[in-house]
Scaffold this motif. Structure first.
Motif, PDB file in Angstrom:
ATOM      1  N   GLY A 140       0.832  -1.192   0.000  1.00 12.20           N
ATOM      2  CA  GLY A 140       0.000   0.000   0.000  1.00 12.20           C
ATOM      3  C   GLY A 140       0.866   1.240   0.000  1.00 12.20           C
ATOM      4  O   GLY A 140       2.070   1.175  -0.287  1.00 12.20           O
ATOM      5  N   PRO A 141       0.285   2.395   0.344  1.00 11.41           N
ATOM      6  CA  PRO A 141       1.070   3.640   0.385  1.00 11.41           C
ATOM      7  C   PRO A 141       2.071   3.587   1.538  1.00 11.41           C
ATOM      8  O   PRO A 141       1.698   3.453   2.704  1.00 11.41           O
ATOM      9  CB  PRO A 141       0.009   4.724   0.589  1.00 11.41           C
ATOM     10  N   ALA A 142       3.341   3.700   1.220  1.00  9.71           N
ATOM     11  CA  ALA A 142       4.410   3.443   2.184  1.00  9.71           C
ATOM     12  C   ALA A 142       4.309   4.316   3.433  1.00  9.71           C
ATOM     13  O   ALA A 142       4.466   3.816   4.560  1.00  9.71           O
ATOM     14  CB  ALA A 142       5.770   3.641   1.504  1.00  9.71           C
ATOM     15  N   ASP A 143       4.063   5.593   3.269  1.00  9.83           N
ATOM     16  CA  ASP A 143       4.022   6.479   4.434  1.00  9.83           C
ATOM     17  C   ASP A 143       2.907   6.087   5.395  1.00  9.83           C
ATOM     18  O   ASP A 143       3.084   6.129   6.623  1.00  9.83           O
ATOM     19  CB  ASP A 143       3.840   7.938   3.986  1.00  9.83           C
ATOM     20  N   GLU A 144       1.755   5.725   4.852  1.00  7.44           N
ATOM     21  CA  GLU A 144       0.637   5.336   5.702  1.00  7.44           C
ATOM     22  C   GLU A 144       0.919   4.017   6.416  1.00  7.44           C
ATOM     23  O   GLU A 144       0.561   3.829   7.582  1.00  7.44           O
ATOM     24  CB  GLU A 144      -0.639   5.220   4.866  1.00  7.44           C
ATOM     25  N   LEU A 145       1.556   3.084   5.722  1.00  9.13           N
ATOM     26  CA  LEU A 145       1.905   1.811   6.349  1.00  9.13           C
ATOM     27  C   LEU A 145       2.873   2.027   7.506  1.00  9.13           C
ATOM     28  O   LEU A 145       2.708   1.443   8.594  1.00  9.13           O
ATOM     29  CB  LEU A 145       2.502   0.857   5.318  1.00  9.13           C
ATOM     30  N   ARG A 205       3.220   4.669   9.282  1.00 12.67           N
ATOM     31  CA  ARG A 205       2.504   5.340  10.369  1.00 12.67           C
ATOM     32  C   ARG A 205       1.784   4.331  11.255  1.00 12.67           C
ATOM     33  O   ARG A 205       1.649   4.525  12.470  1.00 12.67           O
ATOM     34  CB  ARG A 205       1.496   6.340   9.773  1.00 12.67           C
ATOM     35  N   LEU A 206       1.333   3.234  10.661  1.00 14.80           N
ATOM     36  CA  LEU A 206       0.613   2.196  11.399  1.00 14.80           C
ATOM     37  C   LEU A 206       1.552   1.134  11.961  1.00 14.80           C
ATOM     38  O   LEU A 206       1.100   0.170  12.586  1.00 14.80           O
ATOM     39  CB  LEU A 206      -0.419   1.533  10.473  1.00 14.80           C
ATOM     40  N   GLY A 207       2.860   1.305  11.730  1.00 17.84           N
ATOM     41  CA  GLY A 207       3.812   0.328  12.238  1.00 17.84           C
ATOM     42  C   GLY A 207       3.881  -0.942  11.428  1.00 17.84           C
ATOM     43  O   GLY A 207       4.294  -1.994  11.933  1.00 17.84           O
ATOM     44  N   ILE A 208       3.499  -0.867  10.157  1.00 16.85           N
ATOM     45  CA  ILE A 208       3.503  -2.037   9.274  1.00 16.85           C
ATOM     46  C   ILE A 208       4.737  -1.980   8.380  1.00 16.85           C
ATOM     47  O   ILE A 208       5.023  -0.950   7.758  1.00 16.85           O
ATOM     48  CB  ILE A 208       2.224  -2.069   8.408  1.00 16.85           C
ATOM     49  N   ASP A 209       5.483  -3.075   8.320  1.00 13.71           N
ATOM     50  CA  ASP A 209       6.648  -3.143   7.444  1.00 13.71           C
ATOM     51  C   ASP A 209       6.212  -3.030   5.986  1.00 13.71           C
ATOM     52  O   ASP A 209       5.290  -3.736   5.554  1.00 13.71           O
ATOM     53  CB  ASP A 209       7.396  -4.460   7.645  1.00 13.71           C
ATOM     54  N   VAL A 210       6.871  -2.174   5.235  1.00 16.84           N
ATOM     55  CA  VAL A 210       6.513  -1.957   3.834  1.00 16.84           C
ATOM     56  C   VAL A 210       7.143  -3.054   2.975  1.00 16.84           C
ATOM     57  O   VAL A 210       8.364  -3.209   2.926  1.00 16.84           O
ATOM     58  CB  VAL A 210       6.993  -0.575   3.351  1.00 16.84           C
ATOM     59  N   ARG A 211       6.274  -3.805   2.304  1.00 13.62           N
ATOM     60  CA  ARG A 211       6.741  -4.813   1.352  1.00 13.62           C
ATOM     61  C   ARG A 211       6.732  -4.264  -0.073  1.00 13.62           C
ATOM     62  O   ARG A 211       7.672  -4.489  -0.833  1.00 13.62           O
ATOM     63  CB  ARG A 211       5.837  -6.052   1.421  1.00 13.62           C
ATOM     64  N   VAL A 212       5.643  -3.576  -0.413  1.00 18.46           N
ATOM     65  CA  VAL A 212       5.520  -2.979  -1.748  1.00 18.46           C
ATOM     66  C   VAL A 212       4.824  -1.629  -1.590  1.00 18.46           C
ATOM     67  O   VAL A 212       3.740  -1.559  -1.009  1.00 18.46           O
ATOM     68  CB  VAL A 212       4.700  -3.866  -2.707  1.00 18.46           C
ATOM     69  N   ASP A 213       5.429  -0.596  -2.097  1.00 16.42           N
ATOM     70  CA  ASP A 213       4.840   0.743  -2.041  1.00 16.42           C
ATOM     71  C   ASP A 213       3.911   0.916  -3.245  1.00 16.42           C
ATOM     72  O   ASP A 213       4.360   1.145  -4.361  1.00 16.42           O
ATOM     73  CB  ASP A 213       5.949   1.798  -2.054  1.00 16.42           C
ATOM     74  N   ARG A 214       2.606   0.778  -3.003  1.00 17.67           N
ATOM     75  CA  ARG A 214       1.606   0.967  -4.061  1.00 17.67           C
ATOM     76  C   ARG A 214       0.544   1.935  -3.551  1.00 17.67           C
ATOM     77  O   ARG A 214      -0.390   1.560  -2.831  1.00 17.67           O
ATOM     78  CB  ARG A 214       0.937  -0.355  -4.455  1.00 17.67           C
ATOM     79  N   PRO A 215       0.650   3.216  -3.909  1.00 19.89           N
ATOM     80  CA  PRO A 215      -0.303   4.215  -3.398  1.00 19.89           C
ATOM     81  C   PRO A 215      -1.740   3.984  -3.848  1.00 19.89           C
ATOM     82  O   PRO A 215      -2.673   4.524  -3.255  1.00 19.89           O
ATOM     83  CB  PRO A 215       0.248   5.536  -3.951  1.00 19.89           C
TER      84      PRO A 215
END
Length: 516
Positions: A269-274, A276-286
């Motif tokens: 999902g959108p990396a910045d929002e992920l 913010r929720l403490g979720i590790d970013v696997r794929v940045d897809r806004p």
């Protein structure tokens, strides 16, 4: 505690809704494959076990088998947003309307970088889905598919439906005997997912029941997926109740609300929002969760006279498909239906302020191609916390004149003497409001409601489209072994209820997946 053992599946399908049942049935046709279908709600295995609210096609089941979600409708209003929590999903709780999109709808998908989804590609699959009880022998149709489709007979119409039909014809609209003909336009009977005049047939009944005893297919009801496990860029399974279940391939079919929610929790999902929720970013897809499209509805309704509330009748039987004045082609972007009966506890709740009673009938309009867009966003990484659904209605100024035109057309059709003779008074609408732009805007803002057709939150598109989430093969960008095949992938809205288009997506995705 959830337990699936140490089995490694070829395919894990998340969601046994309208699309998931199709995917499970088609992928398990290959007896060499092991397919797990995970459904958060109940799965009823036959008609004897199924409760009446799911069998009764004349009434939508918006409470008993729904997630109990709410959505921000406009900036000032929040409403219930029913989504099916049962095998069959929306097809199990909805109003059984089965109308295809127009040819231009699917060609638009192709023009957006998805040539596999043009009208010429979609039509054979749309036909293959149906067992058309009326026109299965005709061109563009089929009589051997899994899903029955029938239209209302003249002798089955209520008095207000007949009056609506007569009024439309008197106003110069042509009679449309088959709304699923690609050139259809005008007024005629609604095609419905029924084999008789009463019983709803969901995709669970049409697809899953005949397949559920296959050795290679396992159905797991009451099973909520936390997230998808991604290692080294590849989906390798899912987490359910803390347990990892492995698979060669994971297919999301959880619908336009839950599919983006699960993707976010999985780090897509959108990396910045992920972050913010403490979720590790696997794929940045806004684009995940963005661009939500839904179909707004509005209408002119009447309080019925005693004994004329059409109790037990189908919600609708006759529909007018036409085109708004702002459209550049005869695209059937407007849908006008005579409603036999609405309970204001579940539909158009703001009208209760002016209704004499809780039951109304009247003419409802659905704008198939509204301009406003919304979103589905995660509020917490906790799977027990529902996402935030923002439909974004009236956020685009162009939708006010579109809905005003719809209200005026509804007024003209609902206030004919043959329709009004069954009622006591029109609810919260009069000619003074129609004549005032300010009053009309206020009515639209207070009376607009959702038609429960969300799409587009993980849309398909070309690789250079930053807003796209999946490619035309339904593969999620930036991953391997992860696919989406439900209403989420629709890049634009169709000029129809979404059910048949969703089934077409699931059928075609199944073929593409079996070829991989």
């Amino acid at each position: 505690m959830f337990y699936m053992g140490q089995q490694v599946y070829n395919d894990i399908i998340i969601g046994a809704g309208s699309a998931g049942c199709v995917l499970a049935a088609r992928l398990s046709e290959d007896g060499r494959r092991r397919v797990a279908l995970l459904e958060a709600g109940t799965h009823y295995q036959d008609a004897a076990a199924m409760p009446q609210d799911l069998l009764d096609g004349n009434s939508m089941s918006l409470v008993q088998h729904s997630w109990g979600l709410a959505a921000q409708l406009t900036a000032d209003r929040r409403v219930a947003f029913p989504q099916g929590k049962v095998s069959g999903g929306g097809s199990a709780i909805g109003n059984t309307v089965a109308i295809r999109g127009m040819p231009a709808d699917y060609d638009e998908w192709a023009e957006l970088g998805n040539p596999l989804w043009s009208w010429t590609k979609a039509l054979p699959t749309l036909a293959a889905v149906e067992d058309d009880l009326d026109y299965g022998h005709r061109r563009f149709h089929n009589a051997t598919g899994p899903l029955p489709i029938r239209r209302w007979r003249e002798e089955e119409l209520t008095a207000v439906q007949q009056a609506f039909l007569d009024g439309c014809l008197a106003n110069g609209y042509p009679y449309a005997e088959d709304h699923n003909h690609p050139g259809s336009y005008g007024v005629g009977p609604i095609p419905s997912t029924r084999r008789d005049a009463r019983t709803r047939v969901s995709t669970a009944m049409a697809y899953l029941w005949p397949a559920q005893d296959r050795a290679g297919l396992e159905v797991f009801p009451d099973t909520c997926v936390d997230r998808i496990v991604i290692r080294d860029g590849r989906a390798v399974g899912v987490i359910v109740d803390g347990e990892e279940v492995s698979a060669d391939r994971v297919i999301l079919a959880a619908g336009a609300v839950w599919t983006p929610t699960i993707l976010w929790r999985s780090g897509i999902g959108p990396a910045d929002e992920l972050r913010r929720l403490g979720i590790d970013v696997r794929v940045d897809r806004p684009g995940v969760g963005a661009g939500l499209i839904d179909q707004p509805r509005i209408g002119v309704f009447v309080t019925p006279k005693p004994g004329r509330d059409n109790y037990g009748a189908s919600t609708g039987q006759i529909v007018l498909r036409t085109t708004s004045s702002g459209s550049d082609a005869r695209a059937n972007d407007m849908y006008y239906a005579m409603v036999n009966r609405f309970d204001l506890a579940h539909h158009f709740p703001e009208l209760r302020k002016g209704a004499d009673g809780s039951i109304v009938y009247g003419v409802m309009a659905v704008a198939r191609r509204a301009h406003s867009r919304g979103s589905v966003t995660l509020q917490s990484a906790d799977p027990s916390v529902a996402p935030r659904i923002d439909l974004g209605y009236l956020s685009d100024e162009r939708d006010y004149p579109l809905m005003a035109e719809a209200v005026r057309q509804c007024w003209e059709l609902a206030t004919t003497p043959a329709v009004l003779e069954h009622g006591r008074h029109v609810v919260l609408m009069n000619e003074q409001i129609l004549a005032s732009e300010e009053a009309m805007r206020a009515y639209i803002a207070s009376a607009i409601d959702t038609a429960y057709n969300p799409v587009g939150t993980a849309r398909m598109g070309a690789a250079d489209d930053e807003a796209a989430v999946v490619d035309q093969y339904c593969g999620v960008y930036g991953t391997e072994g992860l696919f989406v095949a439900d209403a989420s992938v629709m890049p634009t809205m169709v000029c129809a209820n979404t059910l048949l288009s969703v089934l077409m997506i699931a059928e075609r995705a199944s073929l593409l997946l079996r070829e991989r």
